[in-house]
Scaffold this motif. Structure first.
Motif, PDB file in Angstrom:
ATOM      1  N   MET A   1       0.777  -1.065  -0.241  1.00 52.22           N
ATOM      2  CA  MET A   1      -0.008  -0.041   0.159  1.00 52.22           C
ATOM      3  C   MET A   1       0.915   1.143  -0.100  1.00 52.22           C
ATOM      4  SD  MET A   1      -2.893  -1.403  -0.126  1.00 52.22           S
ATOM      5  CE  MET A   1      -3.766  -0.032   0.073  1.00 52.22           C
ATOM      6  N   ILE A   2       0.434   2.253  -0.700  1.00 51.37           N
ATOM      7  CA  ILE A   2       1.179   3.543  -0.654  1.00 51.37           C
ATOM      8  C   ILE A   2       0.255   4.877  -0.318  1.00 51.37           C
ATOM      9  CG2 ILE A   2       2.252   5.136  -2.149  1.00 51.37           C
ATOM     10  CD1 ILE A   2       2.856   2.910  -4.104  1.00 51.37           C
ATOM     11  N   ARG A   3       0.807   5.538   0.665  1.00 48.22           N
ATOM     12  CA  ARG A   3       0.141   6.561   1.176  1.00 48.22           C
ATOM     13  C   ARG A   3       0.002   7.677   0.162  1.00 48.22           C
ATOM     14  NH1 ARG A   3      -2.610   8.000   5.188  1.00 48.22           N
ATOM     15  NH2 ARG A   3      -2.068   6.269   6.452  1.00 48.22           N
TER      16      ARG A   3
ATOM     17  N   GLU B   1      -5.660   9.243   2.254  1.00 49.00           N
ATOM     18  CA  GLU B   1      -5.580   8.300   1.164  1.00 49.00           C
ATOM     19  C   GLU B   1      -4.706   7.365   0.946  1.00 49.00           C
ATOM     20  OE1 GLU B   1      -6.989   8.483  -3.622  1.00 49.00           O
ATOM     21  OE2 GLU B   1      -6.327  10.275  -2.500  1.00 49.00           O
ATOM     22  N   VAL B   2      -4.912   5.882   0.815  1.00 48.77           N
ATOM     23  CA  VAL B   2      -3.965   4.937   0.425  1.00 48.77           C
ATOM     24  C   VAL B   2      -4.424   4.107  -0.752  1.00 48.77           C
ATOM     25  CG1 VAL B   2      -2.991   4.813   2.812  1.00 48.77           C
ATOM     26  CG2 VAL B   2      -4.850   3.439   2.146  1.00 48.77           C
ATOM     27  N   ARG B   3      -3.338   3.890  -1.517  1.00 42.85           N
ATOM     28  CA  ARG B   3      -3.669   3.006  -2.565  1.00 42.85           C
ATOM     29  C   ARG B   3      -2.898   1.859  -2.746  1.00 42.85           C
ATOM     30  NH1 ARG B   3      -4.623   7.801  -7.109  1.00 42.85           N
ATOM     31  NH2 ARG B   3      -6.261   8.775  -6.091  1.00 42.85           N
ATOM     32  N   SER B   4      -3.185   0.671  -3.534  1.00 38.14           N
ATOM     33  CA  SER B   4      -2.335  -0.432  -3.757  1.00 38.14           C
ATOM     34  C   SER B   4      -1.173   0.170  -4.888  1.00 38.14           C
ATOM     35  CB  SER B   4      -2.917  -1.562  -4.138  1.00 38.14           C
ATOM     36  OG  SER B   4      -3.556  -1.285  -5.555  1.00 38.14           O
TER      37      SER B   4
ATOM     38  N   ARG C   1      -0.046  -1.647  -6.943  1.00 39.56           N
ATOM     39  CA  ARG C   1      -0.262  -2.066  -8.278  1.00 39.56           C
ATOM     40  C   ARG C   1      -1.007  -1.114  -9.092  1.00 39.56           C
ATOM     41  NH1 ARG C   1      -1.006  -6.810 -10.948  1.00 39.56           N
ATOM     42  NH2 ARG C   1      -2.647  -6.878 -12.427  1.00 39.56           N
ATOM     43  N   SER C   2      -1.821  -0.229  -8.306  1.00 38.24           N
ATOM     44  CA  SER C   2      -2.709   0.647  -8.992  1.00 38.24           C
ATOM     45  C   SER C   2      -1.821   1.934  -9.262  1.00 38.24           C
ATOM     46  CB  SER C   2      -3.985   1.010  -8.262  1.00 38.24           C
ATOM     47  OG  SER C   2      -3.377   1.902  -7.128  1.00 38.24           O
ATOM     48  N   GLN C   3      -0.664   2.096  -8.889  1.00 35.08           N
ATOM     49  CA  GLN C   3       0.139   3.376  -8.883  1.00 35.08           C
ATOM     50  C   GLN C   3       1.106   3.357  -9.877  1.00 35.08           C
ATOM     51  OE1 GLN C   3      -0.807   6.425  -7.411  1.00 35.08           O
ATOM     52  NE2 GLN C   3      -2.642   4.805  -7.450  1.00 35.08           N
ATOM     53  N   TYR C   4       1.487   1.902 -10.375  1.00 34.19           N
ATOM     54  CA  TYR C   4       2.842   1.924 -10.991  1.00 34.19           C
ATOM     55  C   TYR C   4       2.643   1.062 -12.354  1.00 34.19           C
ATOM     56  CZ  TYR C   4       5.338   3.485  -6.954  1.00 34.19           C
ATOM     57  OH  TYR C   4       6.024   4.224  -5.803  1.00 34.19           O
ATOM     58  N   ASP C   5       3.307   1.348 -13.235  1.00 36.17           N
ATOM     59  CA  ASP C   5       3.234   0.551 -14.496  1.00 36.17           C
ATOM     60  C   ASP C   5       4.275  -0.721 -14.419  1.00 36.17           C
ATOM     61  OD1 ASP C   5       1.640   2.236 -15.993  1.00 36.17           O
ATOM     62  OD2 ASP C   5       3.356   3.585 -16.237  1.00 36.17           O
ATOM     63  N   TRP C   6       3.631  -1.741 -14.606  1.00 32.22           N
ATOM     64  CA  TRP C   6       4.448  -2.931 -14.293  1.00 32.22           C
ATOM     65  C   TRP C   6       4.852  -3.695 -15.643  1.00 32.22           C
ATOM     66  CZ3 TRP C   6       6.079  -3.505  -9.388  1.00 32.22           C
ATOM     67  CH2 TRP C   6       5.458  -2.732  -8.548  1.00 32.22           C
ATOM     68  N   VAL C   7       5.732  -4.791 -15.533  1.00 34.13           N
ATOM     69  CA  VAL C   7       6.036  -5.346 -16.874  1.00 34.13           C
ATOM     70  C   VAL C   7       4.882  -6.393 -17.267  1.00 34.13           C
ATOM     71  CG1 VAL C   7       8.573  -5.286 -16.609  1.00 34.13           C
ATOM     72  CG2 VAL C   7       7.438  -6.913 -15.662  1.00 34.13           C
ATOM     73  N   GLU C   8       5.054  -6.500 -18.502  1.00 31.85           N
ATOM     74  CA  GLU C   8       3.648  -7.592 -18.758  1.00 31.85           C
ATOM     75  C   GLU C   8       4.276  -9.111 -18.638  1.00 31.85           C
ATOM     76  OE1 GLU C   8       0.664  -6.715 -20.166  1.00 31.85           O
ATOM     77  OE2 GLU C   8       1.186  -4.766 -19.560  1.00 31.85           O
ATOM     78  N   PRO C   9       3.298  -9.983 -18.504  1.00 33.99           N
ATOM     79  CA  PRO C   9       3.809 -11.238 -18.318  1.00 33.99           C
ATOM     80  C   PRO C   9       4.685 -11.704 -19.825  1.00 33.99           C
ATOM     81  CG  PRO C   9       1.355 -11.031 -18.000  1.00 33.99           C
ATOM     82  CD  PRO C   9       1.963  -9.707 -18.457  1.00 33.99           C
TER      83      PRO C   9
END
Length: 50
Positions: free
Chosen positions: A1-3, A8-11, A13-21
């Motif tokens: 989780m990120i403040r 407000e806190v968010r996951s 996962r929702s805040q960063y672009d991740w690599v594709e499988p």
């Protein structure tokens, strides 16, 4: 989780672009952070490959 702010806190996962499988395995890395360091990574050591 990120403040985000005081209320407000968010996951992460929702805040960063991740690599594709499979992106790292295909050597088709588009994410800037991974693209910079992926070619220096080694499976057998934490030392940077040269």
């Amino acid at each position: 989780m990120i403040r985000i702010n005081a209320r407000e806190v968010r996951s992460a996962r929702s805040q960063y672009d991740w690599v594709e499988p499979g992106e790292l395995l295909d050597h088709n890395v588009t994410h800037p952070a991974f693209a910079k360091f992926w070619d220096m990574a080694r499976a057998d050591s934490f030392a940077a490959a040269v």
